[in-house]
Design an enzyme around this catalytic site. Structure first.
Site, PDB file in Angstrom:
ATOM      1  CE  LYS A 145      79.912 -53.438  33.163  1.00  0.00           C
ATOM      2  NZ  LYS A 145      79.275 -52.477  32.254  1.00  0.00           N
ATOM      3  CD  GLN A 150      78.162 -48.915  32.736  1.00  0.00           C
ATOM      4  OE1 GLN A 150      79.109 -49.690  32.857  1.00  0.00           O
ATOM      5  NE2 GLN A 150      76.933 -49.340  32.475  1.00  0.00           N
ATOM      6  CG  ASP A 164      81.195 -53.200  26.911  1.00  0.00           C
ATOM      7  OD1 ASP A 164      80.894 -54.310  27.358  1.00  0.00           O
ATOM      8  OD2 ASP A 164      80.501 -52.179  27.113  1.00  0.00           O
TER       9      ASP A 164
END
Ligand code: NAP
Length: 281
Positions: A55, A99, A122
């Site tokens: 990322k 994450q 996200d």
């Protein structure tokens, strides 16, 4: 007839070129400032570390910055909440990626939900999910949003189709089902307690595999002409669906690798750029 390949890698590369131009334009009108994505990695899971690195690399490719936060595996929920609060209040940070998964002592849901809506690039907060489900503006959860973008790119018809989503996780199956519903598909959601999975899969015009078990969904269950989307990725380069026999049976399919995976990262980066544009003008 061989199926259309839904080439996520190619679509992601094409979008990155467009994003680079948008970041350059933003820099030019904001004294060289770029969107900044903060990535939070808790613990030392090698797969998670690889995803976070990928990322960060994607940020570099489009010319934006990332801020890598790494916390030890002993981190508590309170410590992680404090870090998220700090990033929420940092005006230079435009997106926050926590994450998944975090170590088990951490209340992951509480930490996801602590991310400010405008930085939830996200798409992991309950608020963002609820807004998306109601058709209100919100950043979509990156993997299902990436799948929707891929279907749109290849002009796959969704309205009126029977979509069967196998899996109901908060970051994949559930938001996937709601996004397909928003586009007027008739949606069936399957999970570990579902009865007659093969019979339901056989009804799918659009099938999404998000189970987390290698080649769990068998090619023989799939209706000829179905659009097949495989979100899984396992060692040996296989997904959650037995794809090889579908190459001549499906009408379209996402390859593994190179289908859903690149679109997930690309969607995160795209939504970070959008957030940066909103904030920097
Ligand atoms: P997850 O949280 O483990 O969820 C798996 C889902 O599959 C659950 O809803 C579970 O049902 C369901 N399931 C398990 N066994 C089943 C069975 N026998 N029959 C029917 N359903 C069953 O996994 P996830 O995070 O959603 O990920 C799913 C897959 O997508 C994985 O292969 C993962 O690697 C992949 N993934 C890819 C990306 C990407 O960027 N490409 C991102 C995220 C995930 P219950 O709810 O009843 O337990």
């Amino acid at each position: 007839m061989s199926a259309l390949v839904l080439d996520g890698k190619a679509v992601a590369q094409q979008t990155e070129a467009e994003l680079r131009e948008r970041v350059d334009a933003l820099k030019a009108r904001s004294d060289g400032k770029t969107p900044i994505l903060a990535t939070i990695l808790v613990g030392d899971d090698p797969a998670s570390a690889t995803y976070v690195r990928m990322k960060g690399n994607a940020c570099k490719r489009v010319g934006m910055e990332s801020l890598a936060v790494e916390l030890p595996s002993s981190t508590t929920t309170e410590q992680l909440l404090a870090k998220i609060d700090e990033l929420n209040n940092n005006p230079d940070v435009h997106g926050i990626l926590l994450q998944h998964p975090v170590p088990e002592q951490i209340d992951e849901r509480a930490c996801f939900d602590a991310i400010a809506l405008e930085k939830d690039v996200d798409g992991v907060t309950c608020l963002g999910f609820g807004r998306m489900a109601m058709g209100e503006p919100a950043y979509g959860c990156a993997t299902p949003q990436g799948i929707m973008r891929l279907l749109e790119h290849y002009q796959i018809e969704i309205e009126g189709k029977h979509a069967v989503v196998v899996g109901r996780s908060p970051i994949l199956g559930k938001p996937m089902a709601m996004m397909l519903l928003q586009k007027n598909a008739t949606v069936t959601i399957c999970h570990s307690r579902t009865r007659d999975l093969p019979g339901l899969v056989a009804q799918a015009d659009i099938l999404v595999g998000a189970v987390g078990r290698p080649e769990f969904i068998k090619a023989e269950w799939v209706k000829p002409g179905a659009v097949v989307v495989d979100a899984g990725y396992h060692p040996g380069g296989v997904g959650d669906i037995e794809l090889a026999p579908l190459v001549n049976k499906a009408s379209a399919y996402t390859p593994v690798p190179g289908g859903v995976g690149p679109m997930t990262i690309n969607t995160l980066i795209m939504q970070s750029v959008e957030s940066g544009e909103k904030s920097l003008g």
